[in-house]
Write an enzyme that holds these catalytic residues in place. Structure first.
Site, PDB file in Angstrom:
ATOM      1  N   GLY A   1      55.549  42.666  39.606  1.00  0.00           N
ATOM      2  CA  GLY A   1      54.169  42.927  39.201  1.00  0.00           C
ATOM      3  C   GLY A   1      54.105  43.990  38.130  1.00  0.00           C
ATOM      4  N   SER A   2      53.036  44.751  38.133  1.00  0.00           N
ATOM      5  CA  SER A   2      52.790  45.730  37.075  1.00  0.00           C
ATOM      6  C   SER A   2      53.623  46.998  37.256  1.00  0.00           C
ATOM      7  CB  SER A   2      51.311  46.114  37.045  1.00  0.00           C
ATOM      8  OG  SER A   2      50.973  46.891  38.187  1.00  0.00           O
TER       9      SER A   2
ATOM     10  N   LYS B   1      54.046  38.130  51.027  1.00  0.00           N
ATOM     11  CA  LYS B   1      52.662  38.327  50.569  1.00  0.00           C
ATOM     12  C   LYS B   1      52.534  37.832  49.125  1.00  0.00           C
ATOM     13  CE  LYS B   1      50.265  41.206  48.257  1.00  0.00           C
ATOM     14  NZ  LYS B   1      49.200  40.305  47.744  1.00  0.00           N
TER      15      LYS B   1
ATOM     16  N   CYS C   1      56.361  37.888  31.848  1.00  0.00           N
ATOM     17  CA  CYS C   1      56.881  39.226  31.564  1.00  0.00           C
ATOM     18  C   CYS C   1      57.968  39.185  30.501  1.00  0.00           C
ATOM     19  CB  CYS C   1      57.407  39.883  32.841  1.00  0.00           C
ATOM     20  SG  CYS C   1      58.650  38.912  33.703  1.00  0.00           S
TER      21      CYS C   1
ATOM     22  N   GLU D   1      60.599  44.422  39.769  1.00  0.00           N
ATOM     23  CA  GLU D   1      60.562  43.747  38.471  1.00  0.00           C
ATOM     24  C   GLU D   1      59.158  43.930  37.923  1.00  0.00           C
ATOM     25  OE1 GLU D   1      62.755  42.567  36.541  1.00  0.00           O
ATOM     26  OE2 GLU D   1      64.441  42.722  37.923  1.00  0.00           O
TER      27      GLU D   1
ATOM     28  N   GLN E   1      52.491  50.060  36.953  1.00  0.00           N
ATOM     29  CA  GLN E   1      51.706  51.023  37.723  1.00  0.00           C
ATOM     30  C   GLN E   1      51.880  50.810  39.228  1.00  0.00           C
ATOM     31  OE1 GLN E   1      47.462  50.727  37.108  1.00  0.00           O
ATOM     32  NE2 GLN E   1      47.048  52.726  38.000  1.00  0.00           N
TER      33      GLN E   1
ATOM     34  N   GLY F   1      54.333  49.112  40.644  1.00  0.00           N
ATOM     35  CA  GLY F   1      55.748  49.300  40.952  1.00  0.00           C
ATOM     36  C   GLY F   1      56.096  50.754  41.218  1.00  0.00           C
TER      37      GLY F   1
ATOM     38  N   GLU G   1      51.810  46.179  27.434  1.00  0.00           N
ATOM     39  CA  GLU G   1      51.877  44.774  27.813  1.00  0.00           C
ATOM     40  C   GLU G   1      50.472  44.194  27.950  1.00  0.00           C
ATOM     41  OE1 GLU G   1      54.587  42.071  30.739  1.00  0.00           O
ATOM     42  OE2 GLU G   1      53.579  43.767  31.688  1.00  0.00           O
TER      43      GLU G   1
ATOM     44  N   GLN H   1      41.726  38.664  33.523  1.00  0.00           N
ATOM     45  CA  GLN H   1      42.812  38.627  32.546  1.00  0.00           C
ATOM     46  C   GLN H   1      42.284  38.255  31.169  1.00  0.00           C
ATOM     47  OE1 GLN H   1      46.144  39.503  33.074  1.00  0.00           O
ATOM     48  NE2 GLN H   1      46.113  39.399  30.842  1.00  0.00           N
TER      49      GLN H   1
END
Length: 482
Positions: A226-227, A173, A284, A250, A229, A231, A383, A331
Protein backbone atom coordinates in the site's frame (compact mmCIF):
# COMPACT_ATOMS: atom_id res chain seq x y z
CA UNK A 1 -30.90 -9.01 -6.79
CA UNK A 2 -27.50 -8.07 -5.33
CA UNK A 3 -25.56 -10.97 -3.84
CA UNK A 4 -24.54 -10.68 -0.20
CA UNK A 5 -21.22 -12.39 0.48
CA UNK A 6 -19.81 -13.38 3.87
CA UNK A 7 -16.45 -13.50 5.61
CA UNK A 8 -14.63 -16.82 6.03
CA UNK A 9 -13.58 -17.53 9.61
CA UNK A 10 -12.60 -20.87 11.19
CA UNK A 11 -13.84 -22.78 8.18
CA UNK A 12 -17.30 -21.14 8.11
CA UNK A 13 -18.92 -18.35 6.09
CA UNK A 14 -20.06 -15.73 8.60
CA UNK A 15 -22.13 -12.56 8.28
CA UNK A 16 -20.46 -9.30 9.26
CA UNK A 17 -21.69 -6.45 11.38
CA UNK A 18 -22.24 -4.23 8.32
CA UNK A 19 -21.79 -4.39 4.56
CA UNK A 20 -19.69 -2.71 1.88
CA UNK A 21 -20.99 -2.21 -1.66
CA UNK A 22 -18.71 -3.06 -4.58
CA UNK A 23 -19.22 -0.51 -7.39
CA UNK A 24 -18.14 -0.93 -11.02
CA UNK A 25 -15.93 2.09 -11.92
CA UNK A 26 -16.84 1.65 -15.60
CA UNK A 27 -20.53 2.03 -14.74
CA UNK A 28 -21.29 3.44 -11.30
CA UNK A 29 -24.91 2.27 -11.60
CA UNK A 30 -23.68 -1.33 -11.57
CA UNK A 31 -23.30 -2.87 -8.10
CA UNK A 32 -20.96 -5.86 -8.36
CA UNK A 33 -22.03 -7.18 -4.97
CA UNK A 34 -22.48 -6.55 -1.26
CA UNK A 35 -19.88 -7.93 1.11
CA UNK A 36 -19.89 -8.46 4.85
CA UNK A 37 -17.58 -6.24 6.89
CA UNK A 38 -15.88 -7.64 9.95
CA UNK A 39 -15.56 -5.78 13.23
CA UNK A 40 -12.84 -6.11 15.87
CA UNK A 41 -14.48 -9.10 17.55
CA UNK A 42 -14.75 -11.06 14.29
CA UNK A 43 -11.16 -10.22 13.41
CA UNK A 44 -10.08 -11.50 16.80
CA UNK A 45 -12.08 -14.67 16.15
CA UNK A 46 -10.22 -15.14 12.86
CA UNK A 47 -6.87 -14.66 14.61
CA UNK A 48 -7.84 -17.18 17.28
CA UNK A 49 -8.84 -19.69 14.60
CA UNK A 50 -5.54 -19.19 12.79
CA UNK A 51 -3.61 -19.63 16.03
CA UNK A 52 -5.47 -22.84 16.88
CA UNK A 53 -4.88 -24.27 13.40
CA UNK A 54 -1.19 -23.37 13.28
CA UNK A 55 0.44 -26.28 15.18
CA UNK A 56 -1.08 -28.99 12.97
CA UNK A 57 -0.61 -27.08 9.71
CA UNK A 58 3.00 -26.21 10.59
CA UNK A 59 3.68 -29.95 10.91
CA UNK A 60 1.69 -31.02 7.87
CA UNK A 61 3.63 -32.88 5.21
CA UNK A 62 4.98 -31.18 2.10
CA UNK A 63 2.67 -33.45 0.11
CA UNK A 64 -0.41 -32.13 1.92
CA UNK A 65 0.58 -28.54 1.19
CA UNK A 66 1.53 -29.40 -2.39
CA UNK A 67 -1.86 -31.01 -2.99
CA UNK A 68 -3.82 -28.07 -1.54
CA UNK A 69 -1.91 -25.39 -3.46
CA UNK A 70 -2.08 -27.40 -6.67
CA UNK A 71 -5.85 -27.72 -6.33
CA UNK A 72 -6.13 -23.95 -5.83
CA UNK A 73 -3.96 -23.30 -8.88
CA UNK A 74 -5.92 -25.66 -11.11
CA UNK A 75 -9.28 -24.05 -10.27
CA UNK A 76 -7.98 -20.49 -10.69
CA UNK A 77 -6.56 -21.28 -14.12
CA UNK A 78 -9.68 -23.16 -15.20
CA UNK A 79 -11.80 -20.12 -14.30
CA UNK A 80 -9.45 -17.36 -15.48
CA UNK A 81 -11.90 -15.82 -18.00
CA UNK A 82 -14.74 -15.73 -15.47
CA UNK A 83 -12.56 -14.38 -12.65
CA UNK A 84 -10.81 -11.96 -15.01
CA UNK A 85 -14.19 -10.50 -15.96
CA UNK A 86 -15.08 -10.05 -12.28
CA UNK A 87 -11.73 -8.39 -11.64
CA UNK A 88 -12.10 -6.00 -14.59
CA UNK A 89 -15.65 -5.19 -13.58
CA UNK A 90 -14.81 -4.22 -9.99
CA UNK A 91 -11.31 -2.70 -10.39
CA UNK A 92 -11.41 -1.17 -13.87
CA UNK A 93 -8.39 -2.68 -15.61
CA UNK A 94 -9.19 -3.97 -19.09
CA UNK A 95 -10.54 -7.49 -19.56
CA UNK A 96 -7.30 -8.87 -21.12
CA UNK A 97 -5.35 -7.39 -18.21
CA UNK A 98 -7.81 -8.88 -15.73
CA UNK A 99 -7.58 -12.34 -17.27
CA UNK A 100 -3.79 -12.04 -17.33
CA UNK A 101 -3.71 -11.14 -13.66
CA UNK A 102 -5.86 -14.13 -12.73
CA UNK A 103 -3.61 -16.43 -14.76
CA UNK A 104 -0.63 -15.05 -12.88
CA UNK A 105 -2.33 -15.84 -9.57
CA UNK A 106 -2.85 -19.43 -10.70
CA UNK A 107 0.80 -19.69 -11.75
CA UNK A 108 1.92 -18.33 -8.38
CA UNK A 109 0.00 -21.04 -6.51
CA UNK A 110 1.47 -23.68 -8.84
CA UNK A 111 4.98 -22.38 -8.21
CA UNK A 112 4.58 -22.47 -4.44
CA UNK A 113 3.03 -25.94 -4.59
CA UNK A 114 6.41 -27.01 -5.91
CA UNK A 115 8.25 -24.94 -3.31
CA UNK A 116 6.55 -26.97 -0.58
CA UNK A 117 8.55 -29.95 -1.85
CA UNK A 118 11.78 -28.03 -2.42
CA UNK A 119 12.34 -26.53 1.03
CA UNK A 120 15.51 -28.12 2.35
CA UNK A 121 17.76 -27.62 5.33
CA UNK A 122 21.49 -28.00 5.88
CA UNK A 123 23.59 -30.37 7.94
CA UNK A 124 27.24 -29.89 8.75
CA UNK A 125 30.00 -30.53 11.22
CA UNK A 126 30.58 -28.27 14.18
CA UNK A 127 33.96 -26.71 14.86
CA UNK A 128 33.72 -28.63 18.14
CA UNK A 129 34.60 -32.31 17.79
CA UNK A 130 31.80 -34.86 17.78
CA UNK A 131 28.89 -32.45 17.26
CA UNK A 132 26.45 -32.31 14.36
CA UNK A 133 24.80 -29.04 13.28
CA UNK A 134 21.44 -28.80 11.52
CA UNK A 135 19.99 -25.61 10.02
CA UNK A 136 16.29 -25.83 9.21
CA UNK A 137 13.45 -23.45 8.37
CA UNK A 138 10.16 -23.32 10.25
CA UNK A 139 6.96 -21.33 9.67
CA UNK A 140 6.56 -17.99 11.43
CA UNK A 141 3.00 -18.44 12.74
CA UNK A 142 -0.15 -16.42 12.14
CA UNK A 143 0.42 -13.96 9.27
CA UNK A 144 -1.82 -10.93 8.79
CA UNK A 145 -2.08 -9.81 5.16
CA UNK A 146 -3.17 -6.33 4.12
CA UNK A 147 -3.50 -5.98 0.35
CA UNK A 148 -4.31 -3.09 -2.04
CA UNK A 149 -7.06 -2.60 -4.61
CA UNK A 150 -4.96 -2.33 -7.78
CA UNK A 151 -4.07 -6.04 -8.12
CA UNK A 152 -6.92 -7.70 -6.23
CA UNK A 153 -6.02 -11.31 -7.08
CA UNK A 154 -2.30 -11.36 -7.95
CA UNK A 155 -1.02 -9.56 -4.85
CA UNK A 156 -3.10 -11.65 -2.42
CA UNK A 157 -1.89 -14.75 -4.28
CA UNK A 158 1.77 -13.89 -3.89
CA UNK A 159 1.26 -13.43 -0.16
CA UNK A 160 -1.16 -16.27 0.61
CA UNK A 161 0.53 -18.96 -1.51
CA UNK A 162 3.98 -18.79 0.15
CA UNK A 163 2.45 -18.41 3.61
CA UNK A 164 0.50 -21.65 3.19
CA UNK A 165 3.37 -23.34 1.37
CA UNK A 166 5.73 -22.92 4.31
CA UNK A 167 3.19 -23.93 7.00
CA UNK A 168 1.86 -20.58 8.23
CA UNK A 169 -1.79 -19.73 8.86
CA UNK A 170 -3.42 -16.64 7.36
CA UNK A 171 -5.77 -13.81 8.23
CA UNK A 172 -6.41 -11.95 4.97
CA UNK A 173 -7.69 -8.35 4.87
CA UNK A 174 -8.26 -7.20 1.28
CA UNK A 175 -8.92 -3.63 0.20
CA UNK A 176 -12.56 -2.64 0.71
CA UNK A 177 -12.77 -1.31 -2.87
CA UNK A 178 -12.31 -4.79 -4.39
CA UNK A 179 -13.90 -7.43 -2.14
CA UNK A 180 -15.28 -9.44 -5.06
CA UNK A 181 -11.95 -10.78 -6.28
CA UNK A 182 -10.83 -11.49 -2.71
CA UNK A 183 -14.04 -13.37 -1.98
CA UNK A 184 -13.78 -15.46 -5.16
CA UNK A 185 -10.17 -16.37 -4.35
CA UNK A 186 -11.16 -17.23 -0.78
CA UNK A 187 -13.93 -19.55 -1.99
CA UNK A 188 -11.39 -21.44 -4.08
CA UNK A 189 -8.98 -21.71 -1.14
CA UNK A 190 -11.83 -22.88 1.12
CA UNK A 191 -12.53 -25.75 -1.30
CA UNK A 192 -8.89 -26.87 -1.44
CA UNK A 193 -9.07 -29.19 1.55
CA UNK A 194 -6.97 -27.15 3.96
CA UNK A 195 -8.11 -27.52 7.59
CA UNK A 196 -10.48 -25.01 9.20
CA UNK A 197 -8.70 -21.93 10.52
CA UNK A 198 -5.64 -22.22 8.31
CA UNK A 199 -7.02 -19.50 6.03
CA UNK A 200 -9.42 -16.73 7.06
CA UNK A 201 -10.96 -13.81 5.13
CA UNK A 202 -11.99 -10.63 6.96
CA UNK A 203 -13.18 -7.75 4.79
CA UNK A 204 -13.17 -4.43 6.61
CA UNK A 205 -11.50 -1.10 7.18
CA UNK A 206 -7.87 -0.58 7.98
CA UNK A 207 -8.80 1.34 11.10
CA UNK A 208 -10.68 -1.67 12.49
CA UNK A 209 -9.51 -4.92 10.88
CA UNK A 210 -6.02 -3.72 10.01
CA UNK A 211 -5.46 -2.18 13.43
CA UNK A 212 -6.65 -5.33 15.18
CA UNK A 213 -4.10 -7.37 13.23
CA UNK A 214 -1.38 -4.92 14.27
CA UNK A 215 -2.39 -4.84 17.92
CA UNK A 216 -3.01 -8.53 18.50
CA UNK A 217 -0.17 -10.43 20.21
CA UNK A 218 -0.99 -13.70 18.43
CA UNK A 219 -0.25 -12.26 14.97
CA UNK A 220 3.42 -13.07 14.35
CA UNK A 221 3.93 -11.21 11.07
CA UNK A 222 2.35 -8.60 8.82
CA UNK A 223 2.71 -8.49 5.04
CA UNK A 224 1.51 -5.15 3.64
CA UNK A 225 1.24 -3.59 0.20
CA UNK A 226 0.00 0.00 0.00
CA UNK A 227 1.02 3.59 0.58
CA UNK A 228 4.26 4.81 2.14
CA UNK A 229 2.37 6.68 4.85
CA UNK A 230 0.46 3.59 5.97
CA UNK A 231 3.55 1.42 5.62
CA UNK A 232 5.47 3.58 8.05
CA UNK A 233 2.66 3.36 10.60
CA UNK A 234 2.63 -0.42 10.24
CA UNK A 235 6.39 -0.61 10.73
CA UNK A 236 6.19 1.45 13.90
CA UNK A 237 3.30 -0.60 15.27
CA UNK A 238 5.10 -3.90 14.58
CA UNK A 239 8.27 -2.74 16.32
CA UNK A 240 6.38 -1.46 19.36
CA UNK A 241 4.09 -4.49 19.68
CA UNK A 242 4.74 -7.08 22.37
CA UNK A 243 6.01 -9.44 21.15
CA UNK A 244 7.48 -7.61 18.17
CA UNK A 245 6.08 -8.65 14.80
CA UNK A 246 7.98 -9.51 11.67
CA UNK A 247 6.90 -7.17 8.87
CA UNK A 248 7.23 -6.83 5.12
CA UNK A 249 6.30 -3.62 3.30
CA UNK A 250 5.76 -2.95 -0.40
CA UNK A 251 4.94 0.71 -0.88
CA UNK A 252 5.24 3.42 -3.51
CA UNK A 253 7.22 4.13 -6.63
CA UNK A 254 8.14 7.06 -8.86
CA UNK A 255 9.70 4.98 -11.54
CA UNK A 256 11.95 6.40 -14.27
CA UNK A 257 12.16 5.32 -17.90
CA UNK A 258 15.29 6.68 -19.57
CA UNK A 259 15.15 7.09 -23.36
CA UNK A 260 18.55 7.64 -25.00
CA UNK A 261 19.35 9.22 -28.36
CA UNK A 262 20.18 5.83 -29.88
CA UNK A 263 16.85 4.24 -28.88
CA UNK A 264 14.41 2.86 -31.42
CA UNK A 265 11.66 5.49 -31.16
CA UNK A 266 8.87 3.04 -31.92
CA UNK A 267 10.06 0.63 -29.24
CA UNK A 268 10.55 3.44 -26.73
CA UNK A 269 7.03 4.80 -27.29
CA UNK A 270 5.41 1.39 -26.87
CA UNK A 271 7.42 0.79 -23.71
CA UNK A 272 6.49 4.22 -22.32
CA UNK A 273 2.78 3.99 -23.15
CA UNK A 274 2.49 0.51 -21.66
CA UNK A 275 4.43 1.41 -18.54
CA UNK A 276 2.78 4.77 -17.91
CA UNK A 277 -0.85 4.23 -18.91
CA UNK A 278 -1.87 0.58 -19.06
CA UNK A 279 -3.82 -0.56 -16.00
CA UNK A 280 -4.84 3.14 -15.95
CA UNK A 281 -1.42 3.95 -14.51
CA UNK A 282 -2.55 2.40 -11.23
CA UNK A 283 0.58 0.33 -10.68
CA UNK A 284 3.37 0.96 -8.19
CA UNK A 285 5.76 0.02 -11.03
CA UNK A 286 4.29 2.51 -13.55
CA UNK A 287 6.70 4.68 -15.57
CA UNK A 288 5.67 8.11 -14.33
CA UNK A 289 8.98 9.88 -15.14
CA UNK A 290 10.08 9.72 -18.79
CA UNK A 291 13.67 10.98 -18.85
CA UNK A 292 14.58 11.69 -22.48
CA UNK A 293 17.96 12.86 -23.81
CA UNK A 294 18.09 16.00 -25.95
CA UNK A 295 18.83 14.41 -29.32
CA UNK A 296 15.66 12.29 -29.37
CA UNK A 297 13.42 14.39 -27.13
CA UNK A 298 11.26 16.11 -29.75
CA UNK A 299 10.86 13.02 -31.94
CA UNK A 300 9.91 10.95 -28.91
CA UNK A 301 7.31 13.48 -27.71
CA UNK A 302 5.77 13.75 -31.18
CA UNK A 303 5.58 9.97 -31.56
CA UNK A 304 4.27 9.56 -28.03
CA UNK A 305 1.52 12.09 -28.69
CA UNK A 306 0.39 10.31 -31.84
CA UNK A 307 0.34 6.98 -30.01
CA UNK A 308 -1.71 8.45 -27.16
CA UNK A 309 -4.26 9.82 -29.61
CA UNK A 310 -4.96 6.25 -30.65
CA UNK A 311 -5.62 4.94 -27.15
CA UNK A 312 -9.19 3.85 -26.50
CA UNK A 313 -10.43 4.85 -23.03
CA UNK A 314 -13.71 3.14 -22.20
CA UNK A 315 -15.55 0.45 -20.25
CA UNK A 316 -13.02 -2.15 -19.06
CA UNK A 317 -15.16 -5.01 -20.36
CA UNK A 318 -15.45 -3.70 -23.93
CA UNK A 319 -13.33 -5.21 -26.68
CA UNK A 320 -10.43 -3.13 -28.00
CA UNK A 321 -10.15 -0.86 -24.96
CA UNK A 322 -6.59 0.12 -24.00
CA UNK A 323 -7.27 2.09 -20.80
CA UNK A 324 -10.15 1.54 -18.38
CA UNK A 325 -11.54 3.94 -15.78
CA UNK A 326 -9.85 5.21 -12.65
CA UNK A 327 -10.87 3.02 -9.71
CA UNK A 328 -13.10 5.50 -7.84
CA UNK A 329 -13.96 9.15 -7.31
CA UNK A 330 -11.33 9.68 -4.63
CA UNK A 331 -8.52 8.47 -6.89
CA UNK A 332 -9.91 10.49 -9.81
CA UNK A 333 -9.90 13.61 -7.64
CA UNK A 334 -6.27 12.93 -6.72
CA UNK A 335 -5.28 12.53 -10.37
CA UNK A 336 -6.99 15.81 -11.33
CA UNK A 337 -5.41 17.57 -8.37
CA UNK A 338 -1.93 16.55 -9.51
CA UNK A 339 -2.65 17.62 -13.08
CA UNK A 340 -3.43 21.10 -11.76
CA UNK A 341 -0.34 21.02 -9.54
CA UNK A 342 1.81 20.22 -12.58
CA UNK A 343 0.35 23.15 -14.52
CA UNK A 344 0.79 25.48 -11.56
CA UNK A 345 4.43 24.38 -11.24
CA UNK A 346 5.12 25.43 -14.83
CA UNK A 347 5.05 22.10 -16.65
CA UNK A 348 3.11 22.00 -19.92
CA UNK A 349 0.10 19.72 -20.16
CA UNK A 350 1.07 18.54 -23.61
CA UNK A 351 -1.75 16.05 -24.15
CA UNK A 352 -4.79 14.67 -22.36
CA UNK A 353 -5.79 15.10 -18.76
CA UNK A 354 -9.47 15.70 -19.58
CA UNK A 355 -12.49 14.04 -18.02
CA UNK A 356 -14.30 11.84 -20.53
CA UNK A 357 -17.96 10.90 -20.89
CA UNK A 358 -18.83 7.42 -22.03
CA UNK A 359 -22.01 5.40 -22.54
CA UNK A 360 -22.37 4.72 -18.82
CA UNK A 361 -21.32 6.97 -15.92
CA UNK A 362 -17.80 6.13 -14.78
CA UNK A 363 -14.46 7.55 -13.67
CA UNK A 364 -12.94 8.16 -17.09
CA UNK A 365 -9.79 10.24 -17.48
CA UNK A 366 -7.84 10.83 -20.67
CA UNK A 367 -4.19 9.82 -20.11
CA UNK A 368 -2.10 12.92 -19.46
CA UNK A 369 1.41 13.75 -20.68
CA UNK A 370 3.40 16.68 -19.32
CA UNK A 371 6.45 18.16 -21.05
CA UNK A 372 8.88 20.77 -19.76
CA UNK A 373 8.94 19.11 -16.35
CA UNK A 374 11.90 19.14 -13.98
CA UNK A 375 12.78 16.53 -11.42
CA UNK A 376 12.15 19.01 -8.61
CA UNK A 377 8.44 19.36 -9.41
CA UNK A 378 5.90 17.55 -7.26
CA UNK A 379 4.54 15.70 -10.30
CA UNK A 380 8.05 14.23 -10.71
CA UNK A 381 8.61 13.42 -7.04
CA UNK A 382 5.27 12.29 -5.57
CA UNK A 383 3.39 9.16 -6.55
CA UNK A 384 0.17 10.08 -8.37
CA UNK A 385 -1.06 6.53 -9.03
CA UNK A 386 -2.99 7.39 -12.16
CA UNK A 387 -2.55 7.81 -15.95
CA UNK A 388 -0.27 10.82 -15.61
CA UNK A 389 3.36 10.95 -16.78
CA UNK A 390 5.88 13.74 -17.27
CA UNK A 391 8.75 14.10 -19.72
CA UNK A 392 12.03 15.41 -18.29
CA UNK A 393 14.74 16.51 -20.73
CA UNK A 394 18.34 15.41 -20.03
CA UNK A 395 21.41 16.50 -21.94
CA UNK A 396 23.06 13.08 -22.02
CA UNK A 397 23.16 9.61 -20.46
CA UNK A 398 25.07 10.72 -17.38
CA UNK A 399 22.50 13.38 -16.52
CA UNK A 400 19.65 11.00 -17.30
CA UNK A 401 21.08 8.42 -14.88
CA UNK A 402 21.50 11.07 -12.17
CA UNK A 403 17.89 12.23 -12.60
CA UNK A 404 16.72 8.62 -12.63
CA UNK A 405 18.29 7.98 -9.22
CA UNK A 406 17.25 11.33 -7.71
CA UNK A 407 14.14 10.06 -5.93
CA UNK A 408 13.15 8.80 -2.50
CA UNK A 409 11.78 5.68 -4.18
CA UNK A 410 13.58 2.73 -5.73
CA UNK A 411 11.11 0.14 -6.96
CA UNK A 412 11.52 -0.21 -10.75
CA UNK A 413 13.37 1.60 -13.51
CA UNK A 414 13.93 1.20 -17.22
CA UNK A 415 16.05 2.29 -20.14
CA UNK A 416 15.46 2.27 -23.89
CA UNK A 417 18.71 2.05 -25.84
CA UNK A 418 20.42 0.02 -28.56
CA UNK A 419 23.77 0.37 -26.80
CA UNK A 420 25.02 -2.63 -24.84
CA UNK A 421 27.42 -0.30 -23.05
CA UNK A 422 24.70 1.97 -21.69
CA UNK A 423 22.30 -0.89 -21.00
CA UNK A 424 24.93 -2.71 -18.94
CA UNK A 425 25.96 0.42 -17.09
CA UNK A 426 22.37 1.34 -16.28
CA UNK A 427 21.52 -2.11 -14.93
CA UNK A 428 24.51 -1.88 -12.60
CA UNK A 429 24.00 1.73 -11.48
CA UNK A 430 20.23 2.19 -11.34
CA UNK A 431 19.15 2.49 -7.71
CA UNK A 432 16.08 0.30 -8.10
CA UNK A 433 15.14 -3.21 -7.11
CA UNK A 434 14.00 -4.14 -10.63
CA UNK A 435 15.53 -2.85 -13.88
CA UNK A 436 14.18 -3.27 -17.43
CA UNK A 437 15.98 -2.75 -20.74
CA UNK A 438 13.70 -1.95 -23.71
CA UNK A 439 10.73 -3.24 -21.68
CA UNK A 440 8.00 -1.54 -19.60
CA UNK A 441 8.90 -0.96 -15.95
CA UNK A 442 5.69 -2.78 -15.01
CA UNK A 443 5.76 -6.55 -15.42
CA UNK A 444 7.75 -9.13 -13.44
CA UNK A 445 7.59 -12.91 -13.83
CA UNK A 446 5.89 -14.82 -11.02
CA UNK A 447 8.95 -16.95 -10.19
CA UNK A 448 11.44 -14.12 -9.52
CA UNK A 449 11.70 -11.73 -6.57
CA UNK A 450 9.62 -8.53 -6.53
CA UNK A 451 10.65 -5.50 -4.50
CA UNK A 452 12.62 -2.30 -4.34
CA UNK A 453 14.91 -0.08 -2.33
CA UNK A 454 14.78 3.17 -0.38
CA UNK A 455 11.21 4.28 0.35
CA UNK A 456 9.61 1.66 -1.90
CA UNK A 457 10.14 -1.52 0.08
CA UNK A 458 11.22 -2.83 3.44
CA UNK A 459 11.98 -6.38 4.46
CA UNK A 460 12.34 -9.58 2.49
CA UNK A 461 11.38 -9.77 -1.18
CA UNK A 462 8.05 -11.14 -2.35
CA UNK A 463 7.56 -13.87 -4.97
CA UNK A 464 9.87 -16.65 -6.08
CA UNK A 465 12.07 -18.72 -3.80
CA UNK A 466 13.10 -15.53 -1.97
CA UNK A 467 9.66 -15.43 -0.33
CA UNK A 468 10.88 -18.05 2.15
CA UNK A 469 12.98 -15.36 3.87
CA UNK A 470 9.82 -13.71 5.21
CA UNK A 471 7.52 -16.68 5.70
CA UNK A 472 10.04 -18.87 7.53
CA UNK A 473 12.51 -18.47 10.35
CA UNK A 474 15.82 -20.25 10.66
CA UNK A 475 16.57 -22.71 13.47
CA UNK A 476 20.07 -23.92 14.32
CA UNK A 477 20.17 -27.23 16.23
CA UNK A 478 23.13 -29.19 17.67
CA UNK A 479 23.32 -32.90 18.41
CA UNK A 480 25.91 -34.70 20.47
CA UNK A 481 25.62 -38.36 19.39
CA UNK A 482 27.27 -39.51 22.60
Amino acid sequence: MTAHQKNFIAGEWIDGTSITRDINPSNTKDVVGEYAKADKAQTEKAIAAAKAAFPAWARSTPQERFDALTKISVEILARKEELGRLLAREEGKTLPEGIGEVARAGQIFAFFAGEALRLMGEKGASVRPGLDVEITREPVGVVGMITPWNFPIAIPAWKIAPALCYGNTVVFKPAELVPGSAHALSEIIARSGIPAGVFNLVVGSGSVVGQTLLDHPDVAAISFTGSVQTGRKIAQACVLSNPMKKFQLEMGGKNPLVVLDDADVKVAVEVAVNGAYFSTGQRCTASSRLIVTAGIHDRFVDAMTERMKGLSVDDALKSGVHVGPVVDQSQLDQDLRYIKIGQDEGARLHWGGELLNREAPGFYLQPALFTGATNQMRIAREEIFGPVACVIRAKDYEEALAISNDTEFGLASGICTTSLKYASHYKRNSEAGMVMVNLPTAGVDYHVPFGGRKGSSYGAREQGAYAREFYTMVKTAYTFPG
